[in-house]
Design an enzyme around this catalytic site. Structure first.
Site, PDB file in Angstrom:
ATOM      1  CB  SER A   1       7.227   9.029 -16.243  1.00 14.02           C
ATOM      2  OG  SER A   1       6.418   8.664 -17.312  1.00 14.02           O
TER       3      SER A   1
ATOM      4  CG  HIS B   1       8.077   8.531 -11.181  1.00 16.77           C
ATOM      5  ND1 HIS B   1       9.096   9.307 -11.652  1.00 16.77           N
ATOM      6  CD2 HIS B   1       7.835   7.618 -12.139  1.00 16.77           C
ATOM      7  CE1 HIS B   1       9.448   8.891 -12.851  1.00 16.77           C
ATOM      8  NE2 HIS B   1       8.708   7.855 -13.163  1.00 16.77           N
TER       9      HIS B   1
ATOM     10  CD  GLU C   1      10.764  12.252  -9.502  1.00 18.15           C
ATOM     11  OE1 GLU C   1      10.415  11.462 -10.399  1.00 18.15           O
ATOM     12  OE2 GLU C   1      11.312  13.340  -9.743  1.00 18.15           O
TER      13      GLU C   1
ATOM     14  CG  ASN D   1      11.232  10.722 -16.433  1.00 17.69           C
ATOM     15  OD1 ASN D   1      12.160  10.033 -16.829  1.00 17.69           O
ATOM     16  ND2 ASN D   1      10.145  10.200 -15.896  1.00 17.69           N
TER      17      ASN D   1
HETATM   18  N1  CAA Z   1      13.383  -7.213 -12.963  1.00 20.01           N
HETATM   19  C1  CAA Z   1      13.822  -7.689 -11.788  1.00 20.01           C
HETATM   20  N2  CAA Z   1      15.120  -7.821 -11.476  1.00 20.01           N
HETATM   21  C2  CAA Z   1      16.012  -7.477 -12.417  1.00 20.01           C
HETATM   22  C3  CAA Z   1      15.630  -6.993 -13.672  1.00 20.01           C
HETATM   23  C4  CAA Z   1      14.243  -6.873 -13.936  1.00 20.01           C
HETATM   24  N3  CAA Z   1      13.763  -6.395 -15.099  1.00 20.01           N
HETATM   25  N4  CAA Z   1      16.746  -6.736 -14.393  1.00 20.01           N
HETATM   26  C5  CAA Z   1      17.798  -7.062 -13.606  1.00 20.01           C
HETATM   27  N5  CAA Z   1      17.358  -7.497 -12.409  1.00 20.01           N
HETATM   28  C6  CAA Z   1      18.169  -7.917 -11.267  1.00 20.01           C
HETATM   29  C7  CAA Z   1      19.022  -9.123 -11.579  1.00 20.01           C
HETATM   30  O1  CAA Z   1      18.325 -10.322 -11.345  1.00 20.01           O
HETATM   31  C8  CAA Z   1      20.188  -8.952 -10.606  1.00 20.01           C
HETATM   32  O2  CAA Z   1      19.770  -9.386  -9.323  1.00 20.01           O
HETATM   33  P1  CAA Z   1      20.816  -9.962  -8.219  1.00 20.01           P
HETATM   34  O3  CAA Z   1      21.689  -8.798  -7.825  1.00 20.01           O
HETATM   35  O4  CAA Z   1      19.925 -10.420  -7.129  1.00 20.01           O
HETATM   36  O5  CAA Z   1      21.562 -11.052  -8.896  1.00 20.01           O
HETATM   37  C9  CAA Z   1      20.350  -7.425 -10.525  1.00 20.01           C
HETATM   38  O6  CAA Z   1      19.095  -6.868 -10.964  1.00 20.01           O
HETATM   39  C10 CAA Z   1      21.474  -6.939 -11.427  1.00 20.01           C
HETATM   40  O7  CAA Z   1      21.178  -7.379 -12.753  1.00 20.01           O
HETATM   41  P2  CAA Z   1      22.276  -7.842 -13.811  1.00 20.01           P
HETATM   42  O8  CAA Z   1      23.482  -8.349 -13.063  1.00 20.01           O
HETATM   43  O9  CAA Z   1      21.637  -8.755 -14.788  1.00 20.01           O
HETATM   44  O10 CAA Z   1      22.614  -6.571 -14.666  1.00 20.01           O
HETATM   45  P3  CAA Z   1      23.113  -5.146 -14.211  1.00 20.01           P
HETATM   46  O11 CAA Z   1      24.082  -5.218 -13.090  1.00 20.01           O
HETATM   47  O12 CAA Z   1      23.477  -4.456 -15.462  1.00 20.01           O
HETATM   48  O13 CAA Z   1      21.810  -4.433 -13.642  1.00 20.01           O
HETATM   49  C11 CAA Z   1      20.062  -2.922 -14.065  1.00 20.01           C
HETATM   50  C12 CAA Z   1      20.671  -4.277 -14.405  1.00 20.01           C
HETATM   51  C13 CAA Z   1      19.704  -2.868 -12.597  1.00 20.01           C
HETATM   52  C14 CAA Z   1      18.806  -2.787 -14.907  1.00 20.01           C
HETATM   53  C15 CAA Z   1      21.133  -1.811 -14.368  1.00 20.01           C
HETATM   54  O14 CAA Z   1      21.609  -1.976 -15.677  1.00 20.01           O
HETATM   55  C16 CAA Z   1      20.607  -0.419 -14.214  1.00 20.01           C
HETATM   56  O15 CAA Z   1      20.537   0.105 -13.119  1.00 20.01           O
HETATM   57  N6  CAA Z   1      20.215   0.237 -15.341  1.00 20.01           N
HETATM   58  C17 CAA Z   1      19.682   1.586 -15.329  1.00 20.01           C
HETATM   59  C18 CAA Z   1      18.220   1.518 -14.960  1.00 20.01           C
HETATM   60  C19 CAA Z   1      17.610   2.894 -14.895  1.00 20.01           C
HETATM   61  O16 CAA Z   1      18.221   3.918 -15.121  1.00 20.01           O
HETATM   62  N7  CAA Z   1      16.308   2.917 -14.590  1.00 20.01           N
HETATM   63  C20 CAA Z   1      15.555   4.117 -14.551  1.00 20.01           C
HETATM   64  C21 CAA Z   1      14.809   4.234 -15.810  1.00 20.01           C
HETATM   65  S1  CAA Z   1      13.874   5.725 -15.836  1.00 20.01           S
HETATM   66  C22 CAA Z   1      12.447   5.336 -15.110  1.00 20.01           C
HETATM   67  O17 CAA Z   1      12.139   4.240 -14.788  1.00 20.01           O
HETATM   68  C23 CAA Z   1      11.565   6.479 -14.899  1.00 20.01           C
HETATM   69  C24 CAA Z   1      10.636   6.789 -15.970  1.00 20.01           C
HETATM   70  O18 CAA Z   1       9.623   7.389 -15.658  1.00 20.01           O
HETATM   71  C25 CAA Z   1      10.863   6.523 -17.378  1.00 20.01           C
END
Ligand code: CAA
Length: 283
Positions: free
Chosen positions: A119, A140, A152, A190
């Site tokens: 990351s 990424h 990415e 990031n």
């Molecule tokens: N694994 C697989 N599927 C998942 C999941 C997981 N951990 N969490 C949620 N889902 C799925 C759900 O099953 C649901 O699927 P359907 O549309 O098929 O029903 C869908 O995602 C939406 O989930 P929810 O309705 O339960 O909840 P939500 O609408 O709040 O979405 C989320 C959850 C997608 C995580 C959303 O909250 C989100 O986008 N959060 C921000 C995530 C983010 O910013 N990620 C980047 C992090 S930084 C990074 O990764 C880089 C790094 O290097 C650190």
């Protein structure tokens, strides 16, 4: 070279997510980790995700079984001798990643591309551990991998056009949208996301707001799907700290200093969802 078998090093939340999307695209996967219990936990997480899709009627039971059937597990890095492309998704720790790349370089055929899901660690530094720097690239994925559309793609100084093109096309094959970043600490995602999360932790540290209010402000005031402290718990506070340290070391700019409260939580083992406690508590 046709890519039929894809290697993933690390079966944690990023590694098992990558293995899932790769297997769903029709490729065979070898998912490797250092201990049997880690790969088993990874397969369990994938199975749970796929079962949820079956329950929602988004996937047939036959397709779920076929996806799982394409994933082999391994606890010996020598098994990577059989892969046509490898991505490393181990813990965000530089010496560990260096060692993995040395091992991959010895094990994988010379034409195989070695990608890292790091990351924030510079790709050039990782590539330098190998005898094939032109075949080393950043790939990424975002967490949760099966849901997030972005990959990415990070070009190191030595990354060849061919390596870049193959990686870009693979990201598209996995149903993702790639974006290109050049090789500076934190890349794009990031470099922007983590200082925001760190600043949210400073707001908590200085009692500007409660954790709930900080998250509500960003969820409802900036339309973020989750608040920054909830997101930090999802990413893992150890990973957040490691990324801030990389930004701080890389730029020597005080604006990237990690919040002392973040360090305190990590030292206490409060790493977020994966340990059941971070800014929030989890079952
Ligand atoms: N694994 C697989 N599927 C998942 C999941 C997981 N951990 N969490 C949620 N889902 C799925 C759900 O099953 C649901 O699927 P359907 O549309 O098929 O029903 C869908 O995602 C939406 O989930 P929810 O309705 O339960 O909840 P939500 O609408 O709040 O979405 C989320 C959850 C997608 C995580 C959303 O909250 C989100 O986008 N959060 C921000 C995530 C983010 O910013 N990620 C980047 C992090 S930084 C990074 O990764 C880089 C790094 O290097 C650190």
């Amino acid at each position: 070279m046709e890519i039929k078998t894809f290697g993933v090093i690390g079966a944690g939340q990023m590694g098992n997510g990558i293995a899932q999307v790769v297997a769903m695209s029709g490729l065979n996967v070898i998912m490797n980790d250092i201990r049997q219990e880690f790969v088993e936990k990874g397969v369990k997480a994938i199975t749970k995700n796929l079962d949820r899709s079956v329950d929602k009627g988004k996937m047939s039971k036959e397709d779920r079984d076929a996806v799982l059937g394409r994933i082999k597990t391994s606890v010996d890095i020598k098994d990577m001798a059989d892969v046509d492309f490898a991505v490393e998704a181990a813990t965000e720790n530089e010496p560990l990643k260096f060692q993995i790349f040395k091992n991959l370089d010895e094990t994988c055929r010379p034409e195989v591309i070695l990608a890292t899901n790091t990351s924030s660690i510079p790709i050039g530094r990782i590539a330098f551990q190998t005898k094939r720097p032109e075949k080393v690239i950043g790939m990424h994925f975002m967490n949760p991998v099966p849901v997030m559309k972005l990959v990415e793609v990070i070009r190191g100084l030595a990354t060849s056009d061919e390596t870049f093109n193959v990686t870009w096309e693979l990201a598209e094959k996995f149903g993702k949208t790639p974006a290109l970043a050049n090789d500076y600490p934190g890349f794009i995602a990031n470099r922007i996301l983590m200082p925001m999360i760190n600043e949210a932790i400073f707001c908590l540290y200085q009692s500007v707001g409660t954790k709930e209010d900080i998250d509500t402000v960003m969820r409802l005031g900036a339309n973020h799907p989750m608040g920054p402290l909830t997101l930090a718990d999802l990413i893992g506070l150890d990973t957040c700290l490691a990324i801030m340290e990389t930004l701080y070391d890389g730029f020597k700019d005080s604006k990237y200093r990690p919040c002392p409260l973040l360090r305190k939580y990590v030292e206490a083992g409060w790493l977020g969802r994966k340990t059941g406690r971070g800014f929030y508590t989890y079952d």
